[in-house]
Design a protein around this motif. Structure first.
Motif, PDB file in Angstrom:
ATOM      1  N   TYR A  28     -49.946 -44.404 -21.643  1.00 61.48           N
ATOM      2  CA  TYR A  28     -49.486 -43.874 -20.354  1.00 61.48           C
ATOM      3  C   TYR A  28     -49.730 -44.872 -19.215  1.00 61.48           C
ATOM      4  CZ  TYR A  28     -48.178 -39.830 -17.414  1.00 61.48           C
ATOM      5  OH  TYR A  28     -47.547 -38.956 -16.563  1.00 61.48           O
ATOM      6  N   CYS A  31     -47.135 -47.561 -19.252  1.00 62.20           N
ATOM      7  CA  CYS A  31     -45.853 -47.057 -18.750  1.00 62.20           C
ATOM      8  C   CYS A  31     -45.801 -47.158 -17.227  1.00 62.20           C
ATOM      9  CB  CYS A  31     -45.666 -45.612 -19.211  1.00 62.20           C
ATOM     10  SG  CYS A  31     -44.215 -44.787 -18.557  1.00 62.20           S
ATOM     11  N   HIS A  32     -46.861 -46.720 -16.573  1.00 58.66           N
ATOM     12  CA  HIS A  32     -46.916 -46.788 -15.112  1.00 58.66           C
ATOM     13  C   HIS A  32     -46.905 -48.232 -14.626  1.00 58.66           C
ATOM     14  CE1 HIS A  32     -47.138 -42.606 -14.115  1.00 58.66           C
ATOM     15  NE2 HIS A  32     -48.213 -42.390 -14.846  1.00 58.66           N
ATOM     16  N   THR A  35     -43.325 -49.603 -14.750  1.00 58.90           N
ATOM     17  CA  THR A  35     -42.520 -49.043 -13.662  1.00 58.90           C
ATOM     18  C   THR A  35     -42.879 -49.695 -12.331  1.00 58.90           C
ATOM     19  OG1 THR A  35     -42.320 -46.929 -14.821  1.00 58.90           O
ATOM     20  CG2 THR A  35     -41.892 -46.926 -12.453  1.00 58.90           C
ATOM     21  N   GLY A  36     -44.163 -49.882 -12.097  1.00 57.23           N
ATOM     22  CA  GLY A  36     -44.591 -50.503 -10.860  1.00 57.23           C
ATOM     23  C   GLY A  36     -44.084 -51.922 -10.704  1.00 57.23           C
ATOM     24  N   ASP A  87     -42.478 -39.441 -17.352  1.00 57.12           N
ATOM     25  CA  ASP A  87     -42.612 -40.748 -16.709  1.00 57.12           C
ATOM     26  C   ASP A  87     -42.105 -41.876 -17.599  1.00 57.12           C
ATOM     27  OD1 ASP A  87     -43.653 -39.487 -14.513  1.00 57.12           O
ATOM     28  OD2 ASP A  87     -45.737 -39.890 -15.007  1.00 57.12           O
ATOM     29  N   GLU A  88     -42.253 -41.723 -18.912  1.00 60.93           N
ATOM     30  CA  GLU A  88     -41.705 -42.728 -19.828  1.00 60.93           C
ATOM     31  C   GLU A  88     -40.183 -42.777 -19.720  1.00 60.93           C
ATOM     32  OE1 GLU A  88     -41.903 -43.961 -24.564  1.00 60.93           O
ATOM     33  OE2 GLU A  88     -42.272 -41.879 -23.977  1.00 60.93           O
TER      34      GLU A  88
END
Length: 346
Positions: A28, A31-32, A35-36, A87-88
């Motif tokens: 997780y 993943c963040h 994206t960032g 979020d993924e």
């Protein structure tokens, strides 16, 4: 973050998955972080393209790290998994819609969540050792992370075949079905990455590309298109039983390891995506299944059997493909109301 290395080199932003001990399974926090980085680089004037690669020879990424998801699900906490998938999937869409070239180097195994990272960019590179698959039905899920969108666009009925068998594609098959674009031997990847970082010019990829080796499903296409074009999973399974060819026997052997409910929903997903023009639509539909999966599918049992206990003796909810009803498939893919996947801020 030690699990992922994010940096700028010349004209390129580079995202390197760095968990070779787990075959670069996606967490997780990773993943963040992805994206960032994409959000930051989208408008950065000094970055012309993005490169995804991974540490180790065995795998680019074999999927999501589902240990925490399993633990929470067994405790009755379904929110963790639902939030992870939400979020993924937003990350998957961000890769697909990125306005600059996204180049992925897919060594070894790329499966499940790895497809969501590596197979939605603009330039997807495979080599002799690349193996790409969507094996989610073996753990009680469906081909997700936008995988149903790619499967639906594969020639003929290869989408249904790949979805329910989890067949591992070699480089030629991956290019033929739309999971990859360019064949370049791994020994040339470092030089290509250096060229891309120095110049920021995506044309270097086409210049480095090599002839694709043979292996495009030509030997089984007729059987695939006949057997996997039938109305539903029940009819497909019955036709495979009746056929008796070596190909049909091999398909049924693979399918016997999988969740019948997952396979039935996977067939439906692929077919529902054939008229879609949006990856977001595919992700939204997949999310309906995974949102319910911890409570209403075979997912937790599949993880127990394949990953936790490793006994490969899952007690699926249905005894065989013929036991899954159309109503059950519809229920798993029905709208979620206020819980539908949303795209605010993506």
């Amino acid at each position: 973050m030690k699990d992922i290395r994010i940096r700028i080199d010349g004209r390129a932003g580079i995202i390197t998955l760095n968990r070779p001990q787990t075959l670069n399974a996606l967490t997780y926090p990773m993943c963040h972080a992805i994206t960032g980085a994409l959000n930051e680089w989208r408008t950065a004037s000094g970055i012309d393209l993005v490169i995804f690669d991974a540490v180790g020879d065995r795998a680019f990424c074999v999927g999501g790290d589902i240990a925490d998801m399993y633990r929470c699900g067994k405790a009755g906490d379904f929110a963790y998994g639902q939030n992870f998938w939400r979020d993924e999937y937003r990350m998957n869409a961000a890769i697909h819609e990125f306005t600059k070239p996204v180049v992925s180097f897919l060594q070894g195994y790329t499966m499940g969540g790895g497809v969501g990272i590596g197979c939605h960019g603009s330039h997807r590179i495979v080599g002799p050792g690349s193996r790409i698959a969507m094996p989610e039905c073996s753990i009680g899920l469906v081909p997700d992370v936008g995988g149903s969108y790619i499967l639906a666009r594969a020639p003929g009925r290869l989408g249904e075949f790949l979805a329910v068998t989890g067949h591992r594609m070699g480089p030629a098959e991956a290019i033929f079905t739309g999971f990859a674009d360019h064949y370049i031997e791994e020994t040339n990847w470092c030089d290509l990455k250096r060229d891309l970082c120095r110049s920021g010019n995506q044309e270097a990829i086409a210049e480095a590309a090599q002839p694709v080796p043979e292996g495009d499903f030509s030997g089984c296409r007729a059987q695939v298109d006949t057997l996997f074009s039938l109305e539903n999973l029940t009819e497909i399974d019955a036709a495979l039983r009746q056929s008796g060819t070596g190909f049909a026997v091999d398909c049924r052997k693979r399918m016997e390891m999988n969740s019948p409910l997952s396979m039935a929903c996977a067939v439906a997903l692929v077919r529902m995506q054939r008229n879609s023009t949006s990856l977001r639509d595919a992700l939204s539909l997949e999310y309906r299944f995974v949102y319910r999966s911890l409570q209403h599918s075979d997912f937790l049992e599949g993880i127990r059997a394949r990953i936790v206990d490793k006994d490969n003796r899952a007690a699926w909810r249905h005894s065989d493909p013929g036991a899954v009803t159309a109503a059950e498939v519809s229920q798993m893919l029905a709208p979620l109301g206020s819980n539908e996947l949303t795209w605010d801020g993506v």
